[in-house]
Design a protein around this motif. Structure first.
Motif, PDB file in Angstrom:
ATOM      1  N   ARG A 290       0.829  -1.214   0.000  1.00 40.18           N
ATOM      2  CA  ARG A 290       0.000   0.000   0.000  1.00 40.18           C
ATOM      3  C   ARG A 290       0.861   1.260   0.000  1.00 40.18           C
ATOM      4  N   HIS A 291       2.169   1.093   0.157  1.00 40.30           N
ATOM      5  CA  HIS A 291       3.127   2.198   0.035  1.00 40.30           C
ATOM      6  C   HIS A 291       2.973   3.281   1.094  1.00 40.30           C
ATOM      7  N   ILE A 292       2.640   2.853   2.312  1.00 41.14           N
ATOM      8  CA  ILE A 292       2.704   3.723   3.490  1.00 41.14           C
ATOM      9  C   ILE A 292       3.565   2.999   4.521  1.00 41.14           C
ATOM     10  N   GLY A 293       4.616   3.642   4.998  1.00 42.86           N
ATOM     11  CA  GLY A 293       5.606   2.970   5.822  1.00 42.86           C
ATOM     12  C   GLY A 293       5.087   2.382   7.114  1.00 42.86           C
ATOM     13  N   ASN A 294       4.151   3.065   7.759  1.00 43.10           N
ATOM     14  CA  ASN A 294       3.670   2.629   9.080  1.00 43.10           C
ATOM     15  C   ASN A 294       2.178   2.305   9.073  1.00 43.10           C
ATOM     16  N   LEU A 295       1.684   1.727   7.985  1.00 35.82           N
ATOM     17  CA  LEU A 295       0.239   1.557   7.834  1.00 35.82           C
ATOM     18  C   LEU A 295      -0.359   0.625   8.884  1.00 35.82           C
ATOM     19  N   PHE A 296       0.364  -0.440   9.276  1.00 31.02           N
ATOM     20  CA  PHE A 296      -0.171  -1.336  10.302  1.00 31.02           C
ATOM     21  C   PHE A 296      -0.347  -0.600  11.627  1.00 31.02           C
ATOM     22  N   ASP A 297       0.598   0.264  11.974  1.00 32.68           N
ATOM     23  CA  ASP A 297       0.472   1.059  13.200  1.00 32.68           C
ATOM     24  C   ASP A 297      -0.763   1.967  13.135  1.00 32.68           C
ATOM     25  N   ILE A 298      -1.040   2.466  11.934  1.00 29.78           N
ATOM     26  CA  ILE A 298      -2.229   3.310  11.741  1.00 29.78           C
ATOM     27  C   ILE A 298      -3.495   2.485  11.926  1.00 29.78           C
ATOM     28  N   LYS A 299      -3.485   1.260  11.398  1.00 29.87           N
ATOM     29  CA  LYS A 299      -4.658   0.392  11.544  1.00 29.87           C
ATOM     30  C   LYS A 299      -4.941   0.100  13.017  1.00 29.87           C
ATOM     31  N   LEU A 300      -3.896  -0.160  13.779  1.00 32.33           N
ATOM     32  CA  LEU A 300      -4.089  -0.473  15.200  1.00 32.33           C
ATOM     33  C   LEU A 300      -4.674   0.720  15.949  1.00 32.33           C
ATOM     34  N   ARG A 301      -4.169   1.889  15.664  1.00 25.82           N
ATOM     35  CA  ARG A 301      -4.702   3.084  16.322  1.00 25.82           C
ATOM     36  C   ARG A 301      -6.147   3.353  15.877  1.00 25.82           C
ATOM     37  N   ALA A 302      -6.430   3.091  14.605  1.00 29.70           N
ATOM     38  CA  ALA A 302      -7.797   3.270  14.111  1.00 29.70           C
ATOM     39  C   ALA A 302      -8.751   2.317  14.816  1.00 29.70           C
ATOM     40  N   ILE A 303      -8.357   1.048  14.951  1.00 27.87           N
ATOM     41  CA  ILE A 303      -9.202   0.071  15.650  1.00 27.87           C
ATOM     42  C   ILE A 303      -9.445   0.522  17.084  1.00 27.87           C
ATOM     43  N   ASN A 304      -8.408   1.007  17.727  1.00 26.92           N
ATOM     44  CA  ASN A 304      -8.533   1.458  19.114  1.00 26.92           C
ATOM     45  C   ASN A 304      -9.548   2.592  19.223  1.00 26.92           C
ATOM     46  N   ASN A 305      -9.432   3.594  18.351  1.00 26.92           N
ATOM     47  CA  ASN A 305     -10.331   4.745  18.394  1.00 26.92           C
ATOM     48  C   ASN A 305     -11.757   4.380  17.992  1.00 26.92           C
ATOM     49  N   ILE A 306     -11.872   3.560  16.959  1.00 26.63           N
ATOM     50  CA  ILE A 306     -13.198   3.169  16.478  1.00 26.63           C
ATOM     51  C   ILE A 306     -13.945   2.403  17.561  1.00 26.63           C
ATOM     52  N   HIS A 307     -13.269   1.464  18.203  1.00 24.97           N
ATOM     53  CA  HIS A 307     -13.907   0.674  19.264  1.00 24.97           C
ATOM     54  C   HIS A 307     -14.269   1.545  20.455  1.00 24.97           C
ATOM     55  N   GLU A 308     -13.354   2.412  20.843  1.00 24.83           N
ATOM     56  CA  GLU A 308     -13.625   3.281  21.991  1.00 24.83           C
ATOM     57  C   GLU A 308     -14.800   4.205  21.726  1.00 24.83           C
ATOM     58  N   ALA A 309     -14.969   4.608  20.473  1.00 23.94           N
ATOM     59  CA  ALA A 309     -16.080   5.501  20.123  1.00 23.94           C
ATOM     60  C   ALA A 309     -17.423   4.781  20.142  1.00 23.94           C
ATOM     61  N   GLY A 310     -17.408   3.442  20.126  1.00 23.47           N
ATOM     62  CA  GLY A 310     -18.657   2.691  20.165  1.00 23.47           C
ATOM     63  C   GLY A 310     -19.071   2.077  18.847  1.00 23.47           C
ATOM     64  N   ILE A 311     -18.161   2.097  17.872  1.00 24.35           N
ATOM     65  CA  ILE A 311     -18.442   1.551  16.540  1.00 24.35           C
ATOM     66  C   ILE A 311     -17.873   0.142  16.453  1.00 24.35           C
ATOM     67  N   ASP A 312     -18.624  -0.776  15.859  1.00 22.82           N
ATOM     68  CA  ASP A 312     -18.132  -2.139  15.663  1.00 22.82           C
ATOM     69  C   ASP A 312     -17.243  -2.210  14.423  1.00 22.82           C
ATOM     70  N   ILE A 313     -16.372  -3.215  14.401  1.00 21.41           N
ATOM     71  CA  ILE A 313     -15.316  -3.264  13.397  1.00 21.41           C
ATOM     72  C   ILE A 313     -15.411  -4.534  12.557  1.00 21.41           C
ATOM     73  N   ILE A 314     -15.357  -4.346  11.249  1.00 21.57           N
ATOM     74  CA  ILE A 314     -15.262  -5.448  10.294  1.00 21.57           C
ATOM     75  C   ILE A 314     -13.923  -5.300   9.584  1.00 21.57           C
ATOM     76  N   LEU A 315     -13.061  -6.293   9.734  1.00 19.98           N
ATOM     77  CA  LEU A 315     -11.791  -6.263   9.009  1.00 19.98           C
ATOM     78  C   LEU A 315     -12.032  -6.740   7.580  1.00 19.98           C
ATOM     79  N   VAL A 316     -11.558  -5.972   6.602  1.00 18.87           N
ATOM     80  CA  VAL A 316     -11.789  -6.276   5.194  1.00 18.87           C
ATOM     81  C   VAL A 316     -10.441  -6.481   4.513  1.00 18.87           C
ATOM     82  N   ILE A 317     -10.222  -7.676   4.005  1.00 15.50           N
ATOM     83  CA  ILE A 317      -8.911  -8.040   3.482  1.00 15.50           C
ATOM     84  C   ILE A 317      -9.008  -8.427   2.019  1.00 15.50           C
TER      85      ILE A 317
END
Length: 669
Positions: A290-317
């Motif tokens: 995907r050509h972003i150096g730290n994209l996995f770190d971004i995904k982890l932070r996104a999951i953390n924020n999304i869950h804390e906000a009260g939104i459920d998460i579907i991982l799409v691969i």
């Protein structure tokens, strides 16, 4: 009493109840099968509910013939339409590029073979295991009610949707994106113009969607590009909930959610229920394409924020063979290690369209990944599930929707969500996970799914009253439950609650807020595979049964017909473009795009997710073969330069022609 002994006693009691329930079901059903009541016509349909024997099916099995497309004729026709040489209505009135295709078994695999009189023969893999695909097709319950009251919204020639209402209504808010991915089925940021829905467009599209019958509940998915950068993102979510859709999701790369917890909270307050989060694997290396150096770190932070906000998460691969197919097991382990945050995984075998439509045959055959690959990889990489026992077509959920529709009665305002897609389109299995102990067991190992579906169809076909039907459904669950194969702490009461929460049969309010939902001690982790078509394996029998329609300014179009096939996306976005990219940037400024290995900078990278260190540190050997469309272009450019050098050398040294240009520098970009 020791816990293990107590559990054994409870399981024994459950087993006794199950045996009694099975005897009771079979005894009552002996009489219940006679004189079934006629089906009623609910408020949400102008046609009556279908009995199981009234459901139609496309021709399945092999060898079989179907209608397909020539990958080259279609592209040529699309170019003529986009250039103005032909009117787009030719796709409605004529069978442009259509050819016959044969689906055959060959050496234990299933292949599509087709031949165009002008462009020759095309072959593509449909399944690496014919027995697996045969199992999936054998469990297909039949099509949903024929679509009606839809003439002006479903009018796209051979690509027209004909059955059911679908499960996910996709609305692209913008074709702008803050990433530059390979693969990308919509070719975001590369088409030279901006197509972005104005508010009145969004409102009209959603209002129109209510007119089509059967009017079923659907997940409204706002997509793009990256929908979170649309100026109408929050407003669109709120409006979809306002008009009656109870499940709204966003297909997102997660960058905006990772940047700001406040952004995630605003989305939840607007009514966002699910984040359909792009996810390629565990570790930054798994995301490197995907050509972003730290994209996995971004995904982890996104999951953390999304869950804390009260939104459920579907991982799409998006799964590409030889790129990230080794990530199937690590992703499932990641979800199982974090059962309080991840409840759904959606694997999507690659569709060679968008940037990949001009893929070479070599890379296409090397990178082709099918649903049968997925079932095999889950077993081999996790040790969980048996392909021909624990996996089923997504459309099997239609039988559950049929029962719920019957139980809810004729006065219901909406029909149940129903996955009525072709069995070659999608598959699924599920794990029941104890959120505290993380014990996980595949659901089909303790619940006889084919037996339950068969018994449920008998109840639905009898069409008795709601209370009696619910009682019979409870007996059917008892009959098909295997207590000693279930997770150690799972009880019959837990099973009944899960079923009732999904279909709302008892009328009990289990709560709608995330906090209430998350108090459930059990995670029903659904693992799905959804295989979208491309021009090389296109089948109109699948398109006409699509459950993921795109809602556009020109009606609702099958996902595959929109993104591939005749390429309705290209045509409609050109018809309704806002401006060229240059003009858009001049009037609105440039939006930030992360590419070229650039990191996304966050103020905080903290998260509370459990990560398998071995999975995260793995580095996959890339090899020297092209992995993306960009790689292929660079290789083709290099080969062209080399050919030019050879030709120039030959002309100068052999033919004694005067040299006119310097030799091409192969190191030049």
């Amino acid at each position: 009493m020791p816990r293990t002994l107590k559990s054994s006693v409870l399981k024994s009691l459950d087993a006794v109840l199950c045996f009694g329930g099975g005897v009771a079901f079979d005894s009552i059903q002996f009489f219940n099968q006679y004189r079934p009541r006629p089906s009623f016509t609910p408020k949400w349909s102008d046609k009556p509910l279908l009995k199981s024997w009234e459901k139609t099916k496309p021709v399945l099995g092999w060898p079989r013939e179907t209608d397909s497309l020539c990958p080259k004729c279609v592209v040529e026709a699309r170019e003529r339409i986009l250039s103005g040489e032909e009117d787009y209505r030719i796709l409605i009135d004529e069978k442009v590029g259509e050819i016959k295709a044969q689906i055959v078994e060959r050496d234990g695999e299933v292949w599509m073979i087709k031949e165009c009189p002008e462009h020759g023969k095309f072959e593509d893999l449909m399944a690496i295991d014919s027995k697996f695909l045969s199992w999936i097709e054998a469990n297909f319950p039949g099509r949903d009610i024929q679509t009606h009251n839809d003439e002006d919204l479903h009018n796209h020639g051979s690509s027209t949707i004909k059955h059911g209402r679908g499960s996910v209504l996709t609305v692209d808010l913008t074709n702008r994106c803050n990433m530059m991915c390979d693969p990308c089925f919509m070719d975001a940021n590369q088409v030279g113009f901006v197509h972005e829905l104005e508010w009145e467009d969004i409102k009209e599209i959603l209002d129109n969607s209510l007119r089509i019958k059967p009017r079923r509940q659907m997940s409204v998915q706002f997509s793009g590009g990256e929908p979170s950068i649309s100026p109408h993102f929050f407003r669109a979510i709120k409006y979809a909930r306002k008009i009656g859709y109870n499940s709204v999701q966003a297909a997102t790369n997660g960058i905006e959610f990772a940047k700001s917890l406040d952004f995630a909270r605003k989305a939840h307050e607007a009514g966002l229920r699910y984040a359909y989060l792009q996810f390629d694997g565990i570790g930054n290396d798994a995301h490197s394409h995907r050509h972003i150096g730290n994209l996995f770190d971004i995904k982890l932070r996104a999951i953390n924020n999304i869950h804390e906000a009260g939104i459920d998460i579907i991982l799409v691969i998006t799964i590409v063979n030889d790129v990230n197919n080794d990530q199937v097991g690590p992703i499932i382990r990641f979800a199982m290690d974090n059962p309080k945050k991840i409840s759904f995984i959606a694997f999507q075998p690659v569709s060679f369209t968008g940037r990949d439509e001009a893929i070479t045959d070599e890379r296409r055959h090397r990178q082709r990944y099918t649903l049968s690959h997925l079932a095999k990889d889950v077993k081999e990489q996790t040790g969980l599930t048996e392909p021909t026992h624990d996996w089923f077509p997504l459309s099997l959920m239609g039988a559950f929707a049929d029962f719920a529709d019957q139980a809810h009665g004729p006065e219901a305002a909406w029909g149940q969500v129903s996955c009525g897609c072709h069995p070659n389109c999608g598959i699924g299995t599920a794990m029941m996970i104890d959120k505290e102990t993380k014990e996980a067991v595949p659901v089909p190992q303790f619940l006889n799914i084919p037996g339950l579906v068969k018994d449920m169809q008998k109840i639905t076909d009898a069409a008795r009253g709601t209370k009696f039907s619910n009682f019979m459904m409870a007996l059917a669950l008892l009959k098909n439950y295997r207590a000693f194969k279930a997770p150690s702490r799972l009880t019959l009461l837990d099973l009944f609650k899960k079923f009732d929460k999904s279909f709302g049969l008892s009328g009990k309010d289990y709560g709608t807020e995330s906090k209430e939902r998350r108090e459930d001690p059990w995670n029903f982790l659904f693992i799905a595979g959804m295989w979208f078509q491309d021009l090389f394996n296109y089948d109109f029998r699948r398109t006409e049964m699509c459950i993921i329609p795109y809602a556009t300014q020109e009606g609702e179009i099958s996902f595959c017909a929109y993104n591939t096939g005749h390429g309705w996306r290209n045509i409609i976005e050109h018809m309704h473009m806002n401006a060229t990219v240059a003009k858009w940037y001049k009037e609105h400024g440039r939006h930030e795009i992360f590419a070229g290995g650039k990191d996304v900078t966050l103020d905080d990278y903290d998260h509370s997710l459990k990560i398998n260190a071995e999975d995260a540190s793995r580095v996959k050997e890339k090899g020297d073969k092209p992995q993306t469309a960009r790689d292929e272009k660079m290789m083709q450019r290099k080969e062209a330069k080399e050919a030019a050098m050879v030709r120039e050398y030959y002309e100068e040294m052999v033919l004694k022609k005067k040299k006119t240009n310097d030799l091409v520098d192969l190191t030049a970009p």
